[in-house]
Design a protein around this motif. Structure first.
Motif, PDB file in Angstrom:
ATOM      1  N   ILE A   2       0.843  -1.216   0.000  1.00 40.65           N
ATOM      2  CA  ILE A   2       0.000   0.000   0.000  1.00 40.65           C
ATOM      3  C   ILE A   2       0.867   1.251   0.000  1.00 40.65           C
ATOM      4  CG2 ILE A   2      -1.616   1.361   1.387  1.00 40.65           C
ATOM      5  CD1 ILE A   2      -2.924  -1.248   2.265  1.00 40.65           C
ATOM      6  N   LYS A   3       1.953   1.204   0.768  1.00 35.67           N
ATOM      7  CA  LYS A   3       2.857   2.363   0.856  1.00 35.67           C
ATOM      8  C   LYS A   3       3.422   2.718  -0.515  1.00 35.67           C
ATOM      9  CE  LYS A   3       7.111   2.114   2.578  1.00 35.67           C
ATOM     10  NZ  LYS A   3       8.220   2.039   3.571  1.00 35.67           N
ATOM     11  N   TYR A   4       3.882   1.715  -1.238  1.00 34.89           N
ATOM     12  CA  TYR A   4       4.490   1.989  -2.537  1.00 34.89           C
ATOM     13  C   TYR A   4       3.438   2.328  -3.606  1.00 34.89           C
ATOM     14  CZ  TYR A   4       8.979   0.662  -0.624  1.00 34.89           C
ATOM     15  OH  TYR A   4      10.118   0.629   0.133  1.00 34.89           O
ATOM     16  N   LEU A   5       2.260   1.717  -3.478  1.00 34.74           N
ATOM     17  CA  LEU A   5       1.172   2.107  -4.388  1.00 34.74           C
ATOM     18  C   LEU A   5       0.766   3.549  -4.139  1.00 34.74           C
ATOM     19  CD1 LEU A   5      -1.142  -1.060  -4.422  1.00 34.74           C
ATOM     20  CD2 LEU A   5       0.116  -0.088  -6.355  1.00 34.74           C
ATOM     21  N   THR A  15     -10.060   9.739 -10.842  1.00 33.17           N
ATOM     22  CA  THR A  15      -9.843   8.340 -10.461  1.00 33.17           C
ATOM     23  C   THR A  15      -8.584   8.191  -9.614  1.00 33.17           C
ATOM     24  OG1 THR A  15     -10.911   7.607 -12.514  1.00 33.17           O
ATOM     25  CG2 THR A  15      -9.581   5.987 -11.331  1.00 33.17           C
ATOM     26  N   ILE A  16      -7.509   8.848 -10.044  1.00 31.26           N
ATOM     27  CA  ILE A  16      -6.250   8.791  -9.296  1.00 31.26           C
ATOM     28  C   ILE A  16      -6.429   9.378  -7.898  1.00 31.26           C
ATOM     29  CG2 ILE A  16      -3.901   9.734  -9.179  1.00 31.26           C
ATOM     30  CD1 ILE A  16      -3.775   9.460 -12.232  1.00 31.26           C
ATOM     31  N   GLU A  17      -7.147  10.509  -7.806  1.00 29.30           N
ATOM     32  CA  GLU A  17      -7.377  11.132  -6.504  1.00 29.30           C
ATOM     33  C   GLU A  17      -8.179  10.213  -5.587  1.00 29.30           C
ATOM     34  OE1 GLU A  17      -7.412  15.807  -7.973  1.00 29.30           O
ATOM     35  OE2 GLU A  17      -9.290  14.779  -7.513  1.00 29.30           O
ATOM     36  N   LEU A  18      -9.180   9.528  -6.151  1.00 27.48           N
ATOM     37  CA  LEU A  18      -9.997   8.609  -5.354  1.00 27.48           C
ATOM     38  C   LEU A  18      -9.145   7.469  -4.793  1.00 27.48           C
ATOM     39  CD1 LEU A  18     -12.868   7.942  -4.399  1.00 27.48           C
ATOM     40  CD2 LEU A  18     -13.179   6.630  -6.502  1.00 27.48           C
ATOM     41  N   PHE A  19      -8.325   6.868  -5.647  1.00 25.49           N
ATOM     42  CA  PHE A  19      -7.457   5.786  -5.191  1.00 25.49           C
ATOM     43  C   PHE A  19      -6.423   6.297  -4.178  1.00 25.49           C
ATOM     44  CE2 PHE A  19      -8.961   3.340  -8.892  1.00 25.49           C
ATOM     45  CZ  PHE A  19      -9.079   2.084  -8.306  1.00 25.49           C
ATOM     46  N   ALA A  20      -5.931   7.510  -4.401  1.00 24.79           N
ATOM     47  CA  ALA A  20      -4.946   8.071  -3.477  1.00 24.79           C
ATOM     48  C   ALA A  20      -5.543   8.250  -2.083  1.00 24.79           C
ATOM     49  CB  ALA A  20      -4.439   9.411  -4.002  1.00 24.79           C
ATOM     50  N   MET A  21      -6.811   8.689  -2.017  1.00 22.71           N
ATOM     51  CA  MET A  21      -7.477   8.846  -0.718  1.00 22.71           C
ATOM     52  C   MET A  21      -7.652   7.493  -0.028  1.00 22.71           C
ATOM     53  SD  MET A  21     -10.356  11.835  -1.138  1.00 22.71           S
ATOM     54  CE  MET A  21     -11.151  11.135  -2.584  1.00 22.71           C
ATOM     55  N   VAL A  22      -8.043   6.475  -0.793  1.00 21.90           N
ATOM     56  CA  VAL A  22      -8.234   5.133  -0.217  1.00 21.90           C
ATOM     57  C   VAL A  22      -6.917   4.600   0.332  1.00 21.90           C
ATOM     58  CG1 VAL A  22      -8.798   2.738  -0.762  1.00 21.90           C
ATOM     59  CG2 VAL A  22     -10.218   4.584  -1.684  1.00 21.90           C
ATOM     60  N   PHE A  23      -5.849   4.728  -0.464  1.00 21.32           N
ATOM     61  CA  PHE A  23      -4.543   4.236  -0.019  1.00 21.32           C
ATOM     62  C   PHE A  23      -4.036   5.026   1.182  1.00 21.32           C
ATOM     63  CE2 PHE A  23      -3.808   2.618  -4.541  1.00 21.32           C
ATOM     64  CZ  PHE A  23      -4.174   1.329  -4.184  1.00 21.32           C
ATOM     65  N   ALA A  24      -4.280   6.342   1.195  1.00 25.23           N
ATOM     66  CA  ALA A  24      -3.835   7.177   2.320  1.00 25.23           C
ATOM     67  C   ALA A  24      -4.503   6.735   3.616  1.00 25.23           C
ATOM     68  CB  ALA A  24      -4.137   8.651   2.035  1.00 25.23           C
TER      69      ALA A  24
END
Length: 246
Positions: A9-12, A229-238
């Motif tokens: 998750i960190k690297y993603l 889409t990138i922002e959505l995934f970034a929030m989930v990973f964060a």
């Protein structure tokens, strides 16, 4: 197993934020291009307060995404919970603002029709009064895109312009220029103002602008979807990384 998942998750998270970083850099580039473009687009932007404000909004959004991408990368690599939470809140605000802007654009899409622009042109265009922002903007459009009126030169029939200048069938911004002369002198201004089709631009500005920006509109739309889409995934990973850090 949990440690491997957290590391993944960190690297993603780092990768997604790197793309946000690049997206911010692209927006900064677009904003700067709009303001300094040597092809004449900066004259349109400067003449229209809405476009002028929009250019600076693009610059501000680009700078914010640029900064957020940097913070996200640092928060992921350093596993800093404070940075991750700060990043999550800011990216959420930007995501909601972009979503609201898209919804408002859809709601007010009727203001981008030919009929709307034709009505506005007939009521407010004053021909040679470049102190009027609306008129100066239309003159810049017609000079830049070699067009006349919204649909055609016939749009000036029964317009405010014809009331102010009853002897001119079209404004001089509609007149063809000789591109081979210094400063682009009019081929025949007198014939043009009298309505001679050979010496005026006969294509409407609506079609000219749509044709010019058609490719960029699709690219911009696709880019907006990718960024959201990138922002959505970034929030989930964060949030996943935030909860996984001890």
């Amino acid at each position: 197993m949990e440690g491997d998942c957290l590391s993944c998750i960190k690297y993603l998270m780092f990768i997604f934020n790197f793309f946000i970083f690049l997206g911010g850099a692209c927006l900064l580039g677009v904003g700067i291009w709009v303001l300094v473009d040597p092809a004449g687009f900066q004259e349109i932007v400067a003449a229209n307060p809405l476009l002028f404000t929009g250019a600076y909004i693009i610059l501000a959004m680009g700078a914010m995404l640029f900064l957020l991408g940097f913070l996200g990368c640092c928060g992921a690599i350093r596993e800093n919970k404070c940075l991750l939470l700060f990043f999550f809140m800011l990216i959420l605000i930007i995501f909601l603002a972009e979503l609201a802007a898209a919804i408002l654009a859809f709601i007010f899409r009727e203001h981008l029709t030919r009929e709307y622009f034709t009505k506005e042109l007939k009521e407010h265009y004053q021909g040679y009064n470049n102190t009027d922002v609306f008129t100066a903007t239309w003159n810049a459009f017609m000079n830049t895109f070699d067009c006349c009126g919204v649909n055609s030169p016939d749009d000036f029939e029964g317009s405010r312009f014809r009331l102010l200048y009853p002897d001119d069938l079209v404004p001089e911004a509609c007149c063809k220029r000789d591109i081979h002369t210094r400063g682009g002198a009019f081929i025949s201004k007198e014939e043009c103002l009298m309505g001679n089709m050979l010496f005026r631009n006969n294509k409407g500005c609506y079609s000219a602008v749509v044709d010019y920006f058609e490719m960029y509109i699709y690219i911009s739309g696709a880019l907006a979807i990718v960024v959201l889409t990138i922002e959505l995934f970034a929030m989930v990973f964060a949030m996943c990384l935030f909860r996984g850090i001890q």
